[in-house]
Design an enzyme around this catalytic site. Structure first.
Site, PDB file in Angstrom:
ATOM      1  N   GLU A 187       1.551   5.578  -0.240  1.00  0.00           N
ATOM      2  CA  GLU A 187       0.809   4.552   0.515  1.00  0.00           C
ATOM      3  C   GLU A 187       1.144   3.145   0.025  1.00  0.00           C
ATOM      4  OE1 GLU A 187      -0.331   6.094   2.807  1.00  0.00           O
ATOM      5  OE2 GLU A 187      -1.294   7.963   2.193  1.00  0.00           O
ATOM      6  N   ARG A 239       7.989  -5.072   1.311  1.00  0.00           N
ATOM      7  CA  ARG A 239       8.256  -4.918   2.748  1.00  0.00           C
ATOM      8  C   ARG A 239       8.346  -6.265   3.455  1.00  0.00           C
ATOM      9  NH1 ARG A 239       5.295  -4.240   7.569  1.00  0.00           N
ATOM     10  NH2 ARG A 239       3.372  -4.746   6.453  1.00  0.00           N
ATOM     11  N   GLY A 256       6.988   0.901  22.392  1.00  0.00           N
ATOM     12  CA  GLY A 256       6.088   0.881  23.537  1.00  0.00           C
ATOM     13  C   GLY A 256       6.757   0.552  24.860  1.00  0.00           C
ATOM     14  N   ASP A 351       7.632   4.724   7.861  1.00  0.00           N
ATOM     15  CA  ASP A 351       7.430   6.170   7.798  1.00  0.00           C
ATOM     16  C   ASP A 351       8.573   6.831   8.554  1.00  0.00           C
ATOM     17  OD1 ASP A 351       5.159   6.733   6.272  1.00  0.00           O
ATOM     18  OD2 ASP A 351       3.808   6.218   7.918  1.00  0.00           O
ATOM     19  N   TRP A 406      -0.222  -0.367   1.698  1.00  0.00           N
ATOM     20  CA  TRP A 406       0.102  -0.739   3.073  1.00  0.00           C
ATOM     21  C   TRP A 406      -0.927  -0.177   4.056  1.00  0.00           C
ATOM     22  CZ3 TRP A 406       5.255   1.744   5.265  1.00  0.00           C
ATOM     23  CH2 TRP A 406       5.152   3.114   5.285  1.00  0.00           C
ATOM     24  N   ASP A 467      -3.358  12.416   1.681  1.00  0.00           N
ATOM     25  CA  ASP A 467      -3.443  12.793   3.089  1.00  0.00           C
ATOM     26  C   ASP A 467      -4.840  13.243   3.484  1.00  0.00           C
ATOM     27  OD1 ASP A 467      -0.352  12.960   3.891  1.00  0.00           O
ATOM     28  OD2 ASP A 467      -0.619  13.796   1.887  1.00  0.00           O
TER      29      ASP A 467
END
EC number: 2.4.1.18
Length: 529
Positions: A187, A239, A256, A351, A406, A467
């Protein structure tokens, strides 16, 4: 003007393996990710390699995912899934002639054939494929904490964080045959002092969220476009928000686009029940089977309003979007070169399952990035890795970084709030007991005691997976996440009782060793003081 792109894919799934059931819904997470992301990635690497297109990217493959990728039971079920899909695609090919969906079924026919070839090429062990491209120099592989434990919540008991890192590093070496230079903190969860644990395990660098560097004690000279050393001389690569948002955002980013495939409309729900039933689980419940014939079409969430998907339209959009992505990076480089005295480095971190699974066209998008960057030199893009960058630029700014993740709001809110905060008291109680017993028995010669303690360590690690808290927070498959947390803690308590009573139930121990078949060479001594 040019610069570096460090493309980083975080490949992770929690350890889900249920040999006690013929079908298990949550095992589908693994099969879907293999079929739609990991195996297509290996096919992509193969195409680029065969076409002499240079490429370089980094993947963190978590120990839990790596264990599943080479597990004979799971890979055997994946093969059966491929055979069933081939059968269904064959039927669909006949039924979809002279319909708007025929081109899609031809696409799926090619997809499933390619996946079967990958499975057989690497002898039902996908880790072999990723290791191959590491050896050829195109892929950098790094590790993660053992079960994706959220390390900032373990800092009160440093031994818990130490065990997550140590087991993650050792497991990686056992799988891939070499020690990792870098780590993806689960994470992107960073806290001050964790770098001391990383340094002890010979980790040279880790990946962090943007504000880990931007909110450091000292103002970063280069922002997130160069790494920053921690006081332990472990480098943090943070990042880049601009390049990342363009890709991962379903609303503002490329995924999208209305011509891309609609994720949520699947023939598992669309087709006649009797026709699709042989491809469902034994319980007969409708579910995704993987064949989707419609495109996003519009902003509407009404699945009934979706229009047919055309692979050729999507391919054209990929070409356009990649050109836009590289053009934007060129503009970034132009500005950054004007204010920096070295080449800027853009850390584009994602991811891994975004590509292929959530965004069907994502694998082709990645491939097109490398092809266009190679064929259009004016973009000024050079792909690199954190390891290569540090070899080229060993001198970097040093500061104490900001605790960060994040997740939503950038800290620990996602993993500790009303829905999941209850898990931490029993997790810490188990952690305290694990440290106590590991310290007490660290010199024992009794093989049964060592075996018992090793399984206690496995159960604690599995219970610590971030998770479970994440799923509770997001409201998806909550019952399963609660069950897994309680199950591993219960197994830990039962094994602890055996230890304290010096009376081991061999059948119980063998059963949990078989069901939680992970970390075969673990040593409970990672918890010993």
């Amino acid at each position: 003007m040019s610069g570096y792109i460090n493309l980083v894919l975080h490949a992770h799934l929690p350890f889900v393996r249920h040999p006690e059931f013929e079908d298990f819904l949550e095992e589908d997470w693994f099969y879907e990710a293999c079929l739609e992301t990991y195996m297509p990635l290996l096919s992509m690497f193969e195409r680029l390699y065969n076409d002499s297109i240079p490429f370089k990217l980094t993947m963190s493959i978590t120990p839990t995912l790596a264990a599943m990728m080479k597990d004979g039971y799971l890979m055997g079920k994946l093969e059966r899934r491929i055979y069933k899909l081939k059968e269904l695609i064959g039927k669909e090919k006949k039924r979809k002639i002279n319909t708007p969906f025929y081109e899609s079924i031809l696409m799926y026919e090619k997809w499933i054939k390619s996946n079967q070839e990958v499975l057989e090429k690497y002898d039902f062990d996908l880790t072999k494929g990723f290791k191959r491209f590491y050896k050829s120099g195109q892929l950098e592989l790094i590790t993660c904490s053992a079960t994706h434990g959220f390390l900032p919540f373990m800092q009160a008991l440093p031994k818990l964080a130490e065990a997550q890192v140590k087991v993650g590093v050792d497991s990686f070496e056992q799988t891939f045959g070499f020690k990792p230079n870098g780590i993806w903190l689960a994470e992107c969860g960073y806290y001050r002092d964790v770098e001391e644990i990383l340094s002890k395990n010979n980790i040279e660098y880790f990946y962090g969220e943007t504000h880990s560097i931007m909110y450091a004690d000292d103002m970063p000279k280069y922002g997130v476009y160069a790494p920053m050393y921690t006081p332990s001389l472990v480098a943090c690569f943070a990042r880049d928000p601009e390049s990342s948002k363009q890709v991962w955002s379903a609303k503002e980013g490329y995924p999208g686009d209305f011509d891309y495939r609609e994720f949520y409309r699947d023939i598992g729900f669309d087709e006649n029940y009797d026709y699709i039933k042989p491809y469902l689980h034994l319980d007969g419940q409708r579910r995704f089977v993987g064949l989707k014939y419609y495109r996003i079409t519009s902003d509407s969430e009404d699945l009934g309003s979706k229009e047919p998907y055309y692979p050729a339209w999507a391919k054209n959009k990929i070409t356009t979007h990649v050109a836009n992505f590289l053009f934007n990076r060129k503009n970034q480089f132009e500005y950054l070169n004007s204010v920096m005295d070295r080449k800027p480095m853009i850390n584009a971190m994602f991811d891994c399952e975004l590509f292929g699974h959530w965004w069907w066209e994502g694998i082709n998008f990645l491939e097109e990035i490398f092809r266009q960057a190679h064929n259009t030199k004016e973009f000024g893009v050079e792909f690199t890795s954190a390891k290569d960058y540090l070899r080229k630029f060993p001198t970097n700014q040093m500061s104490s970084l900001c605790e960060s993740s994040w997740g939503y709001k950038g800290y620990g809110d996602v993993w500790c709030e009303g829905s999941n905060e209850w898990i931490y008291r029993p997790l810490f109680e188990a952690g305290i007991k694990m440290i106590e017993k590991a310290t007490l028995y660290k010199n024992t010669k009794d093989k049964k005691i060592r075996r018992l303690l090793n399984q206690m360590a496995r159960e604690l690690l599995l219970a610590q997976s971030s998770d479970w808290a994440f799923i509770m927070k997001t409201g998806t498959m909550v019952d399963y996440a609660i069950k897994r947390t309680k199950l591993h803690l219960k197994r830990f308590d039962t094994l602890l009782e055996f230890l304290e009573k010096q009376a081991i139930d061999k059948t119980f121990l063998e059963t949990v060793e078989f069901r939680d078949k992970i970390f075969p060479k673990i040593s409970f001594k990672v918890y010993a003081l």
